[in-house]
Design an enzyme around this catalytic site. Structure first.
Site: not given
Ligand code: NAP
Length: 266
Positions: A62, A66, A102, A147, A151
């Site tokens: 995680t 990754k 995933d 946002r 990207r």
């Molecule tokens: P990441 O790579 O850091 O990407 C974050 C994303 O959220 C980006 O698209 C970012 O946009 C956007 N974002 C963050 N703050 C924002 C805001 N205030 N307004 C609008 N957009 C915002 O994170 P990730 O690894 O993809 O994970 C994302 C979420 O999925 C997390 O909450 C994580 O815990 C969850 N997740 C869950 C699982 C599961 O098994 N359920 C698996 C993986 C991840 P920008 O590009 O504009 O910054």
């Protein structure tokens, strides 16, 4: 004694040990163990290379490892290569095999076959890559809003789908892959969604999970949508890893109960 674990930094809040250990117990895999593997980035590669010798059969991976997991593997599935990240490592015959569960885990969790359906993906981070790849491969029409628009454009150029400035008001499937909601943020302020227009999306997947339903899942339920929450996505990716390592189908209800148990770390 085969051991598996989850590599992350930090990783102490992971629900994977509770899920996998409950699965082993339910199937009588009494000598299997699953443990937390908190490893900082600078020690990731040498730690992973030492795991097979320490009795490990595999490991989940995680944040933030990754991409590094894929980079050090001897072989990888097409999914892991296309997504550019691995969440499942398997140690066999002195080789490290990388997979990404995933993507198929998302498809397992959907209540319908997305082929020919319209899907809106919010976000373009790490988890969005697996979601978009899975949906595009499954034949869905995918639009990606992020946002930071550039990207989303980069993601779609590499993986597929169409980057949009504003998501359509209606689609068969809405997937939130942003972290909005993780710390209680209001999704109707941070995301281009209206609470009174949620009935445009008959199915919502929200990757965010915690100890309570997110505001987005609550609003979608109120609008009559079928909701797949982040814990179900976690269970489904974990079930795929479980099967890869043990050769046994994961007992989904057991994994689900463990992931949702209050006894599991938040
Ligand atoms: P990441 O790579 O850091 O990407 C974050 C994303 O959220 C980006 O698209 C970012 O946009 C956007 N974002 C963050 N703050 C924002 C805001 N205030 N307004 C609008 N957009 C915002 O994170 P990730 O690894 O993809 O994970 C994302 C979420 O999925 C997390 O909450 C994580 O815990 C969850 N997740 C869950 C699982 C599961 O098994 N359920 C698996 C993986 C991840 P920008 O590009 O504009 O910054």
């Amino acid at each position: 004694m085969p051991i598996c674990g989850v590599l992350g930094w930090p990783v102490r809040h992971s629900r994977s040990p509770a899920m996998h250990e409950a699965g082993y117990a339910a199937l009588g895999l009494d000598d299997w163990r699953y443990q937390l593997l908190p490893v900082p980035p600078e020690l990731f590669e040498e730690t992973v290379r030492g795991l097979p010798g320490a009795g490990f059969a595999g490991a989940n991976v995680t944040i933030p490892h990754k991409q590094a997991a894929l980079a050090l593997a001897d072989e990888a599935t097409d999914a892991a290569r296309a997504i550019g990240a691995a969440n499942t490592l398997t140690f066999r015959d002195g080789r490290i095999h990388a997979d990404n569960t995933d993507a198929p885990g998302l498809l397992d969790a959907l209540p319908f076959d997305p082929a020919g359906r319209s899907a809106v993906v919010l976000g373009a981070g790490g988890s969005a890559r697996a979601v978009v790849w899975a949906l595009v491969q499954a034949g869905a029409e995918v639009q990606v809003w992020n946002r930071t628009h550039a990207r989303a454009e980069r993601l779609c150029a590499e993986i597929g789908g169409r980057a949009v400035d504003a998501p359509p008001a209606a689609a068969d499937l809405l997937v939130n892959t942003t972290s909005v909601g993780l710390h209680g943020e209001d999704p109707f302020k941070a995301l281009p969604l209206r609470v009174d227009a949620m009935d445009g999306y008959p199915c919502l997947v929200d990757l965010v999970y915690g100890s309570r339903p997110t505001a987005l899942t609550s609003a979608a339920r109120d609008a009559g949508a079928t909701v797949v929450d982040g814990l179900e996505i976690l269970v489904r990716q974990g079930a795929r890893s479980f099967q890869r390592w043990t050769g046994r189908a994961a007992p989904l209800d057991v994994l689900r109960a463990a992931a949702r148990s209050d006894a599991a770390p938040a």
